[in-house]
Design an enzyme around this catalytic site. Structure first.
Site, PDB file in Angstrom:
ATOM      1  N   ARG A   1      15.907 -49.299 108.874  1.00  0.00           N
ATOM      2  CA  ARG A   1      15.583 -50.378 109.819  1.00  0.00           C
ATOM      3  C   ARG A   1      14.322 -50.059 110.644  1.00  0.00           C
ATOM      4  O   ARG A   1      14.231 -50.374 111.821  1.00  0.00           O
ATOM      5  CB  ARG A   1      16.779 -50.649 110.757  1.00  0.00           C
ATOM      6  CG  ARG A   1      17.923 -51.392 110.079  1.00  0.00           C
ATOM      7  CD  ARG A   1      19.056 -51.671 111.026  1.00  0.00           C
ATOM      8  NE  ARG A   1      19.707 -50.449 111.451  1.00  0.00           N
ATOM      9  CZ  ARG A   1      20.442 -50.322 112.550  1.00  0.00           C
ATOM     10  NH1 ARG A   1      20.599 -51.361 113.353  1.00  0.00           N
ATOM     11  NH2 ARG A   1      21.005 -49.170 112.863  1.00  0.00           N
TER      12      ARG A   1
ATOM     13  N   LEU B   1      11.368 -51.348 110.642  1.00  0.00           N
ATOM     14  CA  LEU B   1      10.640 -52.493 111.201  1.00  0.00           C
ATOM     15  C   LEU B   1      11.318 -53.002 112.473  1.00  0.00           C
ATOM     16  O   LEU B   1      10.664 -53.358 113.451  1.00  0.00           O
ATOM     17  CB  LEU B   1      10.550 -53.625 110.174  1.00  0.00           C
ATOM     18  CG  LEU B   1       9.737 -54.834 110.643  1.00  0.00           C
ATOM     19  CD1 LEU B   1       8.271 -54.464 110.859  1.00  0.00           C
ATOM     20  CD2 LEU B   1       9.855 -56.004 109.673  1.00  0.00           C
TER      21      LEU B   1
ATOM     22  N   HIS C   1      26.080 -68.467 126.431  1.00  0.00           N
ATOM     23  CA  HIS C   1      24.997 -67.691 125.814  1.00  0.00           C
ATOM     24  C   HIS C   1      23.865 -67.440 126.791  1.00  0.00           C
ATOM     25  O   HIS C   1      22.850 -66.870 126.438  1.00  0.00           O
ATOM     26  CB  HIS C   1      24.490 -68.401 124.563  1.00  0.00           C
ATOM     27  CG  HIS C   1      25.594 -68.641 123.578  1.00  0.00           C
ATOM     28  ND1 HIS C   1      26.343 -69.798 123.581  1.00  0.00           N
ATOM     29  CD2 HIS C   1      26.114 -67.859 122.605  1.00  0.00           C
ATOM     30  CE1 HIS C   1      27.256 -69.713 122.632  1.00  0.00           C
ATOM     31  NE2 HIS C   1      27.147 -68.554 122.030  1.00  0.00           N
TER      32      HIS C   1
END
Ligand code: GLN
Ligand code: ZN
Length: 758
Positions: free
Chosen positions: A15, A17, A696
């Protein structure tokens, strides 16, 4: 035999990036450092593919965030609100991807949506009346040059103009057809640039062709490509489709001047039939997607070879490929150190899929391939007895009858019994389940995982969190309580870990969006519950309060949808196995004195088939029963709740009602309660808790705004049927805003309750 790859995962083996991008966002590294990491990843992938002998290696499948956003930028279609920030190119791009708040201004990100039937999210292009689509960017050309510089001649990949237009949102008065000419011209300009660069092949991805299309859609597709292909020059154009078959447009598509057409033989149920019925043009190459690009199981070489041999009667110019981009599978099995061989021998992640392609291109068309080592080694896996098989579970599923899916007292009658028993009064308040995952909660889990604390200490700590959570809810004056879910980090992983038949990976990450990756558990064998999973926590929570505390479970469809499924048995079979396991848990919760049990189906809507005619037969006909199986055995006084995350279920309202839950809560605050009209129109019977605020966001909703939402809801929903709750679990929120928000929610509920009871 030649081979092609549609795309490769791009976050990197470890991972890289993701981590570099996050550092860049925190301003810890420069643009140049980020670009260096990106380049390293690209070069590594090209070399890998070159080594595997792939003849059509993709470029421009890389992205810093999302390919569709790359295209939006390339086509000059990035909304002005981002450009006006006056940031540099990379930061303007990230502003559209992630939103921007700072000195230059304050703009929200573009909306994100699920990419067809995958768990990958793309950024939705927005087209305004003054949007002028034309080629402005460089990315595909620079990437081609980058690969060429290391001696790899790639096939640039670009999402096609039709799919771009189909996925875009139209923000003004112009509609899809108004942009068709501009789009065609932009793609002509793209082809010109490729001609200048001497590119041999280009791949246009048009996954929208596998969706239900009208005649007008097909006409639009044809119009765009008639224009574009008239200017292709020396570049050969591959039309690539995936995620299904192109039954609505096949005849038109094969009549166009593409040099090759890529078809999906894994998810495309009718692909072979289309070839049989209409043939395949002799002047085109057939790119046959015969290896699964979406799942993690080894390919069965016998099946693949038989399939390819069978295709030779339609075309003598075949290139084999994966069914879709490998973006949707983890990078490599090499990262997994703790999977036993008897398990890992069944898997092929992206890098291993490359090896399969290499072997298959050597085997196909070779006489006596059945005797070759690679073939024999592959077949050995498929002929061996399945490990983790459970005859008992199989027999239980096989012997299910109608009655196992039906509660013996119908909903209306149950309602009266439950009102009597639970004495909740009108408009009860509740939450969706999880409470903030504080640092202490997370530390408890990680300490236990590392072996720093014992199971007994871990459970003692959980009891402490549960007590705090119950006390808080009592103080706030909520009517139906929850235990807070401090024992789980994820609603699917937690159940997976507690069910036999699942296996877990260490680093099998798959990109979900931008820098976010998920690690789906793998359904490896037959699923069985070995011990009670949640009873201990729920029973303890209930012992602390006279109010009902909800038992909290994840439903079988959601567990299945967020896992890598098996390929040797049907989705229905797996859903029923999981359903039986959850059913046992439900029975145990009831026996332990839990009066309300919530079974979350957050992801039910997600895997609805792309084609409408398959909604029922391929999905809902087993998904809804799988849920019913969980709760059909409870007593009439036990109230069953469910929860769904996205309320965009207008079109399947009847099916949701058929889940036969007593209560459903769902997200509704962002979609402005439009779902409620659909509920009313369908005489929805289940009691409903449309979320009155959006969890959220850290913003604390005011009493007045929630009163307004509730008043509005009451104009369409009978007060006897309405519940009051937030729109999802609170685990990502902080404690302070949670307390304030819930206090306001309870205050709003009181105002409304007082108003309706006079
Ligand atoms: N009960 C779960 C929670 O509250 C539901 C989560 C979800 O819907 N995604 O966290
Ligand atoms: Zn939710």
């Amino acid at each position: 035999m030649n081979s092609s790859l549609i795309g490769f995962p791009r976050v990197g083996k470890g991972r890289e990036l993701k981590f570099a991008s996050e550092k860049y966002f925190r301003k810890e590294i420069s643009v140049e450092e980020l670009e260096k990491v990106a380049k390293g990843i690209k070069i590594m992938h090209w070399n890998l593919q070159q080594a595997a002998g792939i003849s059509h290696i993709p470029s421009n499948d890389f992205s810093y965030y999302d390919n569709l956003l790359d295209l939006t930028v390339l086509l000059n279609a990035l909304p002005n609100s981002y450009r006006q920030l006056g940031l540099n190119e990379r930061d303007t791009y990230f502003a559209a991807a992630r939103g921007y708040q700072g000195e230059a201004g304050d703009v929200k990100a573009l909306a994100m949506k699920k990419w067809f039937n995958t768990n990958y999210h793309y950024l939705v292009p927005e087209l305004f009346d003054d949007t002028e689509i034309k080629l402005v960017g460089d990315k595909p050309f620079t990437e081609y040059a980058e690969a060429k510089a290391i001696g790899v001649l790639t096939k640039p990949v670009i999402i096609g103009g039709f799919t771009f237009l189909k996925l875009a949102k139209y923000k003004g008065s112009k509609t899809i057809n108004d942009f068709a000419d501009q789009v065609a011209n932009a793609y002509i300009a793209i082809l010109n640039r490729f001609n200048e660069q001497g590119v041999a092949w280009v791949q246009f991805d048009e996954p929208s062709l596998v969706t239900d299309l009208s005649k007008a859609d097909v006409a639009l597709f044809t119009a765009i490509y008639e224009k574009v292909l008239a200017h292709k020059g020396n570049v050969k154009v591959l039309l690539q489709t995936y995620f299904g078959d192109i039954r609505d447009s096949y005849e038109e598509v094969i009549g166009l001047d593409f040099d090759s057409i890529g078809l999906d033989f894994i998810e495309g149920k009718q692909t072979v039939e289309l070839l049989e019925r209409h043939g395949f043009p002799a002047d085109k190459t057939l790119f046959a997607g015969v290896l699964n690009g979406k799942n993690i199981w080894k390919s069965d070489y016998k099946k693949v070879i038989d399939l390819v041999n069978g295709l030779e009667k339609y075309s003598n110019d075949i290139v084999i490929s994966t069914s879709c981009s490998l973006l949707h599978v983890p990078y490599t099995l090499e990262n997994e150190t703790s999977l036993p061989d008897e398990v890992s021998q069944y898997f092929a992640f992206a890098k291993e899929r490359l090896q399969e392609i290499k072997e298959l291109t050597e085997l196909i068309g070779t006489s006596g391939y059945e005797e070759q080592g690679a073939y024999l080694a592959n077949q050995q896996v498929f002929s061996a007895d399945r490990v983790y098989e459970d005859k008992h579970v199989q027999a239980s599923v096989a012997s299910l009858t109608e009655r196992d899916f039906v509660r013996n007292v119908p909903r209306k009658k149950r309602r009266a019994i439950q009102k009597e028993k639970l004495q909740l009064g009108l408009l009860p308040t509740t939450t969706i389940g999880s409470f903030p995952q504080t640092r202490e909660v997370k530390q408890n889990r990680s300490k236990y995982r590392k072996g720093d604390i014992s199971r007994a200490e871990y459970d003692e700590n959980i009891k402490g969190f549960i007590k705090e959570c119950i006390d808080l809810q009592e103080e706030l004056g909520l009517d139906v309580l929850v235990h807070g879910e401090s024992e789980r980090n994820d609603m699917v992983e937690f159940f997976g870990e507690n069910l036999a038949g699942y296996v877990f990976t260490e680093k099998a990450w798959v990109q979900s969006y931008g820098t976010r990756c998920v690690k789906p558990p793998i359904i490896f064998g037959d699923i069985r519950r070995e011990n009670p999973i949640t009873v201990f926590y729920s029973e303890y929570a209930q012992s602390l309060s006279d109010k009902p505390v909800k038992g909290m479970l994840t439903g079988p469809v959601t567990i299945l949808n967020w896992s890598f499924p098996r390929e040797d048995i049907s989705l229905r079979e797996m859903a029923f196995q999981i359903g039986l396991a959850i059913r046992e848990e439900v029975q145990d919760l009831e026996a332990a004195g839990i009066k309300i049990i919530q079974i979350d189906e957050a992801a039910l809507k997600e895997k609805l088939p792309i084609r409408r005619e398959e909604w029922a037969s391929e999905y809902l006909d087993w998904a809804i029963p799988a849920f019913r199986l969980c709760h059909s055995g409870v007593r009439p006084e036990t109230q069953v709740h469910t929860h769904m995350c996205y309320s965009e279920f207008e079109e399947i309202v009847q099916d949701i009602d058929n889940m036969d839950a007593d209560v459903i809560s769902f997200e509704a605050s962002r979609s402005k309660l439009t779902i409620i009209d659909a509920l009313k129109a369908n005489q929805f019977e289940t009691e409903v808790g449309p979320g009155v605020y959006d969890i959220h966001s850290p913003r604390v909703p005011s009493v007045e705004e929630m009163v307004a939402v509730l008043k509005n809801a009451l104009t369409k929903i009978d007060e006897e049927n309405l519940w009051i709750n937030p729109d999802c679990g609170l685990k990502t929120r902080g404690i302070k805003e949670t307390k304030e928000s819930l206090a306001n929610l309870v205050a709003a509920a009181k105002i409304i309750k007082d108003a309706v009871s006079v």
